[in-house]
Enzyme design. Structure first.
Site, PDB file in Angstrom:
ATOM      1  N   HIS A 111      -0.121   0.442  -9.877  1.00 33.36           N
ATOM      2  CA  HIS A 111      -0.951  -0.447  -9.053  1.00 33.36           C
ATOM      3  C   HIS A 111      -1.425  -1.672  -9.863  1.00 33.36           C
ATOM      4  O   HIS A 111      -2.619  -1.905 -10.043  1.00 33.36           O
ATOM      5  CB  HIS A 111      -2.157   0.321  -8.485  1.00 33.36           C
ATOM      6  CG  HIS A 111      -2.725  -0.309  -7.242  1.00 33.36           C
ATOM      7  ND1 HIS A 111      -3.212   0.418  -6.205  1.00 33.36           N
ATOM      8  CD2 HIS A 111      -2.885  -1.616  -6.867  1.00 33.36           C
ATOM      9  CE1 HIS A 111      -3.664  -0.386  -5.245  1.00 33.36           C
ATOM     10  NE2 HIS A 111      -3.465  -1.636  -5.638  1.00 33.36           N
TER      11      HIS A 111
ATOM     12  N   GLU B  99      -3.262   7.974  -5.221  1.00 32.77           N
ATOM     13  CA  GLU B  99      -3.426   7.334  -6.535  1.00 32.77           C
ATOM     14  C   GLU B  99      -4.659   7.868  -7.223  1.00 32.77           C
ATOM     15  O   GLU B  99      -5.669   8.121  -6.541  1.00 32.77           O
ATOM     16  CB  GLU B  99      -3.551   5.808  -6.364  1.00 32.77           C
ATOM     17  CG  GLU B  99      -2.282   5.192  -5.829  1.00 32.77           C
ATOM     18  CD  GLU B  99      -2.367   3.655  -5.681  1.00 32.77           C
ATOM     19  OE1 GLU B  99      -3.301   3.043  -6.213  1.00 32.77           O
ATOM     20  OE2 GLU B  99      -1.484   3.100  -5.030  1.00 32.77           O
TER      21      GLU B  99
ATOM     22  N   ARG C  47       0.837  -1.196   0.000  1.00 27.74           N
ATOM     23  CA  ARG C  47       0.000   0.000   0.000  1.00 27.74           C
ATOM     24  C   ARG C  47       0.870   1.244   0.000  1.00 27.74           C
ATOM     25  O   ARG C  47       1.915   1.280   0.679  1.00 27.74           O
ATOM     26  CB  ARG C  47      -0.882   0.041   1.254  1.00 27.74           C
ATOM     27  CG  ARG C  47      -2.209  -0.686   1.061  1.00 27.74           C
ATOM     28  CD  ARG C  47      -3.087   0.020   0.026  1.00 27.74           C
ATOM     29  NE  ARG C  47      -4.294  -0.722  -0.293  1.00 27.74           N
ATOM     30  CZ  ARG C  47      -4.409  -1.662  -1.232  1.00 27.74           C
ATOM     31  NH1 ARG C  47      -3.366  -2.007  -1.967  1.00 27.74           N
ATOM     32  NH2 ARG C  47      -5.571  -2.240  -1.481  1.00 27.74           N
TER      33      ARG C  47
HETATM   34  N1  LIG Z   1      -0.486  -4.081  -5.273  1.00 28.56           N
HETATM   35  C1  LIG Z   1      -1.597  -4.718  -5.315  1.00 28.56           C
HETATM   36  O1  LIG Z   1      -2.308  -4.681  -6.307  1.00 28.56           O
HETATM   37  C2  LIG Z   1      -2.027  -5.553  -4.162  1.00 28.56           C
HETATM   38  C3  LIG Z   1      -2.756  -6.737  -4.384  1.00 28.56           C
HETATM   39  C4  LIG Z   1      -3.183  -7.487  -3.308  1.00 28.56           C
HETATM   40  C5  LIG Z   1      -2.909  -7.063  -2.020  1.00 28.56           C
HETATM   41  N2  LIG Z   1      -2.224  -5.909  -1.830  1.00 28.56           N
HETATM   42  C6  LIG Z   1      -1.901  -5.462  -0.485  1.00 28.56           C
HETATM   43  O2  LIG Z   1      -0.890  -6.318   0.045  1.00 28.56           O
HETATM   44  C7  LIG Z   1      -0.942  -6.296   1.465  1.00 28.56           C
HETATM   45  C8  LIG Z   1      -0.815  -7.692   2.025  1.00 28.56           C
HETATM   46  O3  LIG Z   1      -1.917  -8.468   1.626  1.00 28.56           O
HETATM   47  P1  LIG Z   1      -2.119  -9.963   2.178  1.00 28.56           P
HETATM   48  O4  LIG Z   1      -3.252 -10.529   1.402  1.00 28.56           O
HETATM   49  O5  LIG Z   1      -0.845 -10.689   2.226  1.00 28.56           O
HETATM   50  O6  LIG Z   1      -2.606  -9.622   3.651  1.00 28.56           O
HETATM   51  P2  LIG Z   1      -2.548 -10.571   4.919  1.00 28.56           P
HETATM   52  O7  LIG Z   1      -3.531 -10.030   5.871  1.00 28.56           O
HETATM   53  O8  LIG Z   1      -2.626 -12.000   4.544  1.00 28.56           O
HETATM   54  O9  LIG Z   1      -1.087 -10.312   5.502  1.00 28.56           O
HETATM   55  C9  LIG Z   1      -0.699  -9.119   6.091  1.00 28.56           C
HETATM   56  C10 LIG Z   1       0.345  -9.456   7.150  1.00 28.56           C
HETATM   57  O10 LIG Z   1       0.825  -8.229   7.683  1.00 28.56           O
HETATM   58  C11 LIG Z   1       1.058  -8.441   9.059  1.00 28.56           C
HETATM   59  N3  LIG Z   1       1.104  -7.156   9.740  1.00 28.56           N
HETATM   60  C12 LIG Z   1       0.063  -6.358  10.097  1.00 28.56           C
HETATM   61  N4  LIG Z   1       0.536  -5.251  10.707  1.00 28.56           N
HETATM   62  C13 LIG Z   1       1.878  -5.368  10.708  1.00 28.56           C
HETATM   63  C14 LIG Z   1       2.918  -4.535  11.190  1.00 28.56           C
HETATM   64  N5  LIG Z   1       2.652  -3.377  11.807  1.00 28.56           N
HETATM   65  N6  LIG Z   1       4.187  -4.945  11.023  1.00 28.56           N
HETATM   66  C15 LIG Z   1       4.459  -6.120  10.410  1.00 28.56           C
HETATM   67  N7  LIG Z   1       3.517  -6.959   9.945  1.00 28.56           N
HETATM   68  C16 LIG Z   1       2.243  -6.576  10.094  1.00 28.56           C
HETATM   69  C17 LIG Z   1      -0.069  -9.332   9.507  1.00 28.56           C
HETATM   70  O11 LIG Z   1       0.264 -10.025  10.670  1.00 28.56           O
HETATM   71  C18 LIG Z   1      -0.219 -10.257   8.317  1.00 28.56           C
HETATM   72  O12 LIG Z   1       0.523 -11.450   8.499  1.00 28.56           O
HETATM   73  C19 LIG Z   1      -2.222  -5.546   1.803  1.00 28.56           C
HETATM   74  O13 LIG Z   1      -1.893  -4.208   2.089  1.00 28.56           O
HETATM   75  C20 LIG Z   1      -3.010  -5.578   0.523  1.00 28.56           C
HETATM   76  O14 LIG Z   1      -3.922  -4.527   0.434  1.00 28.56           O
HETATM   77  C21 LIG Z   1      -1.780  -5.147  -2.865  1.00 28.56           C
HETATM   78  O1  LIG Z   2      -5.866  -4.701  -2.334  1.00 25.23           O
HETATM   79  C1  LIG Z   2      -5.894  -5.212  -3.447  1.00 25.23           C
HETATM   80  O2  LIG Z   2      -6.560  -6.229  -3.717  1.00 25.23           O
HETATM   81  C2  LIG Z   2      -5.048  -4.622  -4.510  1.00 25.23           C
HETATM   82  O3  LIG Z   2      -4.564  -3.400  -4.131  1.00 25.23           O
HETATM   83  C3  LIG Z   2      -5.677  -4.627  -5.863  1.00 25.23           C
HETATM   84  O4  LIG Z   2      -6.307  -3.435  -6.192  1.00 25.23           O
HETATM   85  P1  LIG Z   2      -7.132  -3.349  -7.572  1.00 25.23           P
HETATM   86  O5  LIG Z   2      -8.301  -4.248  -7.435  1.00 25.23           O
HETATM   87  O6  LIG Z   2      -7.545  -1.926  -7.716  1.00 25.23           O
HETATM   88  O7  LIG Z   2      -6.224  -3.794  -8.654  1.00 25.23           O
END
Ligand SMILES: NC(=O)c1ccc[n+]([C@@H]2O[C@H](COP(=O)([O-])OP(=O)(O)OC[C@H]3O[C@@H](n4cnc5c(N)ncnc54)[C@H](O)[C@@H]3O)[C@@H](O)[C@H]2O)c1
Ligand SMILES: O=C(O)[C@H](O)COP(=O)(O)O
Length: 526
Positions: A278, A259, A230
């Site tokens: 993204h 964004e 994020r």
């Molecule tokens: N770029 C993209 O398009 C995209 C796509 C999917 C997910 N994401 C993002 O990726 C991130 C992770 O997603 P996920 O599905 O693995 O989530 P998840 O909940 O499975 O894992 C997140 C992890 O972060 C840990 N955590 C929480 N607070 C913390 C802290 N202060 N310090 C260290 N660790 C901490 C939690 O314990 C957990 O294990 C989220 O922010 C999600 O929105 C981005």
């Molecule tokens: O949190 C998520 O699932 C990702 O950030 C994906 O975002 P998007 O659906 O806008 O691609």
């Protein structure tokens, strides 16, 4: 027919599912004002990260039952407002895990082999093999911040590429880290010992700007940092200065504090930064997964079924839900009954789950009891999403108890409420055919089904009272459908429960209270 608004681009597979149960309108790129203006028409909203579902939008969403986020992060939804308004928020926690993990890995390899710049160079007509000497990831140290779903997959693949994996995640057990072959370390060690650092944590108050000038200063001079989690977890100004001064090897960002990324100094940096818009979840597979996952949940909620990945109410597995569903009705009915007996301004509710219901999976029955209790005051405004919050705001002290040893009717629910009309208690159970039975009122045993209109009296168990009440009702043309008396001892105190065909006419209750031996009387509508 229900109406669903899809306000970001989602895969057709999701639209097909929604179309089975609703009229689907696809309107992307709406401003906050535009969305606020049209949201009252809709029963459901399906979004990705583009739509900002602000407090203002939610305030206007008078018919909205569910917000479905086709992805993981719900930081673009004001979840607290949605909860207060009784709107379920669901996401797809796993649908894009692999896509996001692979994007982070692609970023790591792109940084290590200068792929974007080498590509630009060749397309620009050059054949420069000297400027793009890379480095191998094999035997390097990868620091994973956040060992959740995405972080774990990145760690596994990193391990398979021969990397040593350090991980920082205060909420992950040593056992889980061991399973993944990761060494759990604190953030300082991770920053000072890693060659690549990749972030996979949510953006929260605690993680905003977690990576700042101080943490970046701890990185090795050649180390690289990747953020596909994020925007706002890395302080972008601090990162810009660090990269501009060449203090670290590079950075790759898929997400940004704001964004779409507008004017940003990050765009001015050279080949030590890779920026993508993204794209973490943007694979064909992930988009089909998240669209189906979320559309199915929207469909289910519109059909009155529970959602499997709600972020603001506890998700229940289908088998637990199957067991609990009839008891939810029972808990709600008893909550409604005891709330009407206890009167206004209920101060406390004691929910006792008995028999087989005395396990932790029965927690939703407590919420259902609260929903029933509040339904007199809040009508359709209260639901499973906001019942607990509404009760808390009204200062209702909730006590939950469980007793597996009470086996009358095998499973029963006991509720006791204190309100302006004193303390009242009811117990209820289900018959084999699923019919609800009220099995005690204020400790007096009865066996009556709930009815739309009911009359309860507390009286002395002496001859003549029942007859007098019966003829009084007759005089007011009230038709009695059924009648039952419950007592603990002969000629002691007793309760009479009457089911009547119509609401009790004005003025009857005071007359009943005048009958000698009657100590209290209540009308209830269930
Ligand atoms: N770029 C993209 O398009 C995209 C796509 C999917 C997910 N994401 C993002 O990726 C991130 C992770 O997603 P996920 O599905 O693995 O989530 P998840 O909940 O499975 O894992 C997140 C992890 O972060 C840990 N955590 C929480 N607070 C913390 C802290 N202060 N310090 C260290 N660790 C901490 C939690 O314990 C957990 O294990 C989220 O922010 C999600 O929105 C981005
Ligand atoms: O949190 C998520 O699932 C990702 O950030 C994906 O975002 P998007 O659906 O806008 O691609």
């Amino acid at each position: 027919m229900a109406k669903v608004l899809v306000s970001d681009s989602v895969d057709e597979a999701g639209i097909k599912i929604l179309s089975q149960v609703a009229q689907v309108d696809i309107k992307t790129g709406l401003s906050e004002d535009e969305l606020t203006a049209i949201i009252p028409e809709y029963d459901a909203l399906m979004i990705r990260s583009g739509t900002k579902v602000t407090e203002k939008v939610i305030q206007a969403a008078d018919n909205l039952k569910i917000i479905g986020r086709a992805g993981v992060g719900v930081d673009n939804v004001h979840v607290a407002s949605a909860t207060r308004k009784g709107i379920v928020v669901v996401n797809s926690p796993e649908g894009n895990t692999i896509a996001a993990a692979e994007h982070a890995l692609a970023m790591m390899l792109s940084l290590s082999r200068h792929i974007p710049d080498a590509n630009q160079s060749v397309k620009g007509g050059k054949w420069d093999r000297k400027s793009y000497i890379g480095s191998e990831v094999y035997k390097k140290t990868l620091g994973v911040v956040g060992l959740g779903k995405i972080g774990s997959h990145v760690a596994k693949v990193g391990k398979a590429m021969g990397m040593k994996i350090l991980a920082y995640d205060p909420f992950i057990s040593q056992e889980r880290a061991n399973q993944l072959g990761c060494t759990l370390v604190d953030l300082d060690i991770l920053f000072s010992e890693s060659d690549y650092i990749t972030l996979h944590i949510p953006k929260t108050k605690e993680t905003a700007n977690l990576i700042n000038a101080q943490s970046l200063a701890k990185m090795k001079p050649h180390a690289r940092i990747i953020n596909c989690a994020r925007g706002g977890i890395i302080d972008e100004d601090a990162l810009y200065e660090t990269l501009k001064e060449g203090k670290i090897g590079g950075a790759a960002l898929d997400v940004f504090a704001s964004e779409p990324l507008g004017e940003s100094k990050l765009r001015e940096l050279g080949n030590n930064i890779i920026l993508t818009p993204h794209l973490g979840a943007s694979t064909a597979e992930a988009q089909v997964n998240v669209a189906i996952d979320v559309a199915e949940q929207i469909r289910d909620v519109l059909l009155g079924l529970p959602a499997r990945s709600a972020v603001n109410i506890p998700g229940l597995s289908p088998d637990v839900m199957e067991k609990l569903r009839p008891y939810m009705r029972l808990a709600e009915t008893l909550g409604n009954l005891v709330g009407q007996l206890a009167g206004d301004r209920v101060e406390s509710l004691n929910v006792k789950l008995q028999g087989d219901l005395a396990d932790n999976s029965s927690q939703p029955l407590v919420t259902a009891s609260l929903k029933g209790l509040l339904s007199k005051a809040l009508r359709e405004r209260v639901n499973y999403v906001n019942a607990a919050i509404e009760a808390k705001e009204r200062g209702i002290h909730l006590v939950e108890t469980r007793d597996a040893t009470i086996k009358d009717y095998s499973n029963s629910i006991y509720l006791e409420a204190v309100g302006t009309k004193g303390t009242h208690a009811v117990t209820g159970a289900l018959l084999n055919d699923g019919e609800i039975r009220i099995t005690s009122i204020n400790g007096f045993p009865v066996n009556v089904p709930p009815n739309a209109y009911m009359l309860f009296t507390l009286h002395r168990d002496v001859p003549g009272i029942i007859g007098k009440i019966g003829s009084l009702l007759g005089n007011f043309n009230v038709n009695i459908a059924s009648m039952q008396v419950g007592r603990k001892i002969v000629r002691g105190d007793a309760v009479m429960v009457l089911s009547i065909d119509d609401p009790l006419p004005e003025g009857v209750l005071p007359e009943i209270l005048k009958v000698g031996g009657v100590t209290d009387a209540y009308t209830v509508s269930l």
